[in-house]
Design a protein around this motif. Structure first.
Motif, PDB file in Angstrom:
ATOM      1  N   ASP A   6       0.827  -1.196   0.000  1.00 39.32           N
ATOM      2  CA  ASP A   6       0.000   0.000   0.000  1.00 39.32           C
ATOM      3  C   ASP A   6       0.869   1.256   0.000  1.00 39.32           C
ATOM      4  N   THR A   7       0.412   2.273  -0.714  1.00 37.68           N
ATOM      5  CA  THR A   7       1.158   3.526  -0.836  1.00 37.68           C
ATOM      6  C   THR A   7       1.357   4.231   0.503  1.00 37.68           C
ATOM      7  N   ARG A   8       0.522   3.930   1.470  1.00 34.13           N
ATOM      8  CA  ARG A   8       0.630   4.595   2.779  1.00 34.13           C
ATOM      9  C   ARG A   8       1.682   3.971   3.687  1.00 34.13           C
ATOM     10  N   GLU A   9       2.268   2.857   3.280  1.00 34.81           N
ATOM     11  CA  GLU A   9       3.332   2.230   4.078  1.00 34.81           C
ATOM     12  C   GLU A   9       4.558   3.141   4.056  1.00 34.81           C
ATOM     13  N   GLN A  10       4.985   3.583   5.236  1.00 38.20           N
ATOM     14  CA  GLN A  10       6.111   4.510   5.306  1.00 38.20           C
ATOM     15  C   GLN A  10       7.459   3.806   5.246  1.00 38.20           C
ATOM     16  N   THR A  25      -2.276   1.740  -4.247  1.00 40.61           N
ATOM     17  CA  THR A  25      -3.237   2.008  -3.186  1.00 40.61           C
ATOM     18  C   THR A  25      -4.137   0.799  -3.008  1.00 40.61           C
ATOM     19  N   ARG A  27      -7.422  -0.793  -1.026  1.00 45.98           N
ATOM     20  CA  ARG A  27      -8.650  -0.361  -0.338  1.00 45.98           C
ATOM     21  C   ARG A  27      -8.637  -0.826   1.112  1.00 45.98           C
ATOM     22  N   ASP A  30      -2.530  -3.672   4.165  1.00 44.27           N
ATOM     23  CA  ASP A  30      -1.256  -3.031   3.835  1.00 44.27           C
ATOM     24  C   ASP A  30      -0.474  -3.786   2.769  1.00 44.27           C
ATOM     25  N   GLU A  42      -2.722  -7.068   7.192  1.00 40.89           N
ATOM     26  CA  GLU A  42      -2.639  -5.803   7.913  1.00 40.89           C
ATOM     27  C   GLU A  42      -1.376  -5.843   8.766  1.00 40.89           C
ATOM     28  N   ASP A  48       1.061   0.834  17.036  1.00 39.43           N
ATOM     29  CA  ASP A  48      -0.063   0.933  16.107  1.00 39.43           C
ATOM     30  C   ASP A  48      -1.154  -0.067  16.479  1.00 39.43           C
ATOM     31  N   GLU A  63     -13.141  -1.273   9.040  1.00 36.06           N
ATOM     32  CA  GLU A  63     -12.267  -1.924   8.068  1.00 36.06           C
ATOM     33  C   GLU A  63     -12.557  -3.419   8.004  1.00 36.06           C
TER      34      GLU A  63
END
Length: 155
Positions: A6-10, A25, A27, A30, A42, A48, A63
């Motif tokens: 996922d693009t939100r994984e830092q 991305t 939906r 992760d 996930e 977290d 979710e």
């Protein structure tokens, strides 16, 4: 097999060089397999995860509802901590110290209750120790999922 991150994984997990990886991305979740809309993993750090099962509980339940609506075959949460360290820390004299996360008000009993509630919702919560072990476990799970998908297609 291609793993989607996922693009939100830092700080994404690393996988062996022979594993194709793409960033996109997702939906829900992760990490997922490309083309598989019914399974994702996930990823949770210790902090977290405790935030998710406490102040983020209602958002996380939404979710999980999305996963149910999408007919996910399994719901997997991999926590980058071991269970004992996550819930209990013992001092040199045997005294119980605050757990190894920032939410010290979340007692071991609370954590175990939430894990039990997640289990009853069909969620596998796996404590993997650290990010390296977590990514290795995720890879093994994805191999099994890929094998399951291949068997379903050949049936």
């Amino acid at each position: 097999m291609t793993i989607i991150i996922d693009t939100r994984e830092q700080r994404p997990w690393s996988f062996p060089p022979n594993i194709d990886v793409e960033v996109a991305t997702l939906r829900t979740g992760d990490y997922a397999l490309k083309g598989d809309d019914h399974f994702a993993i996930e990823r949770k750090s210790a902090d977290d995860f405790i935030g998710t099962i406490s102040v983020g509980w209602h958002r996380f339940c939404r979710e999980l509802n999305r996963m149910d609506e999408a007919k996910f075959t399994a719901k997997v949460v991999i926590v980058e901590s071991d269970f004992v360290t996550f819930c209990f820390t013992l001092g040199a004299n045997g005294a119980i110290l605050p757990p190894d996360h920032e939410h010290t008000r979340c007692t071991p009993a609370f954590v175990m209750r939430r894990i039990a509630e997640l289990t009853m919702r069909g969620v596998a919560v796996i404590f993997a120790g650290n990010a390296e072990y977590a990514s290795a476990l995720a890879l093994r799970i994805f191999f099994e999922r890929e094998k399951e998908n291949a068997n379903t297609c050949n049936a």
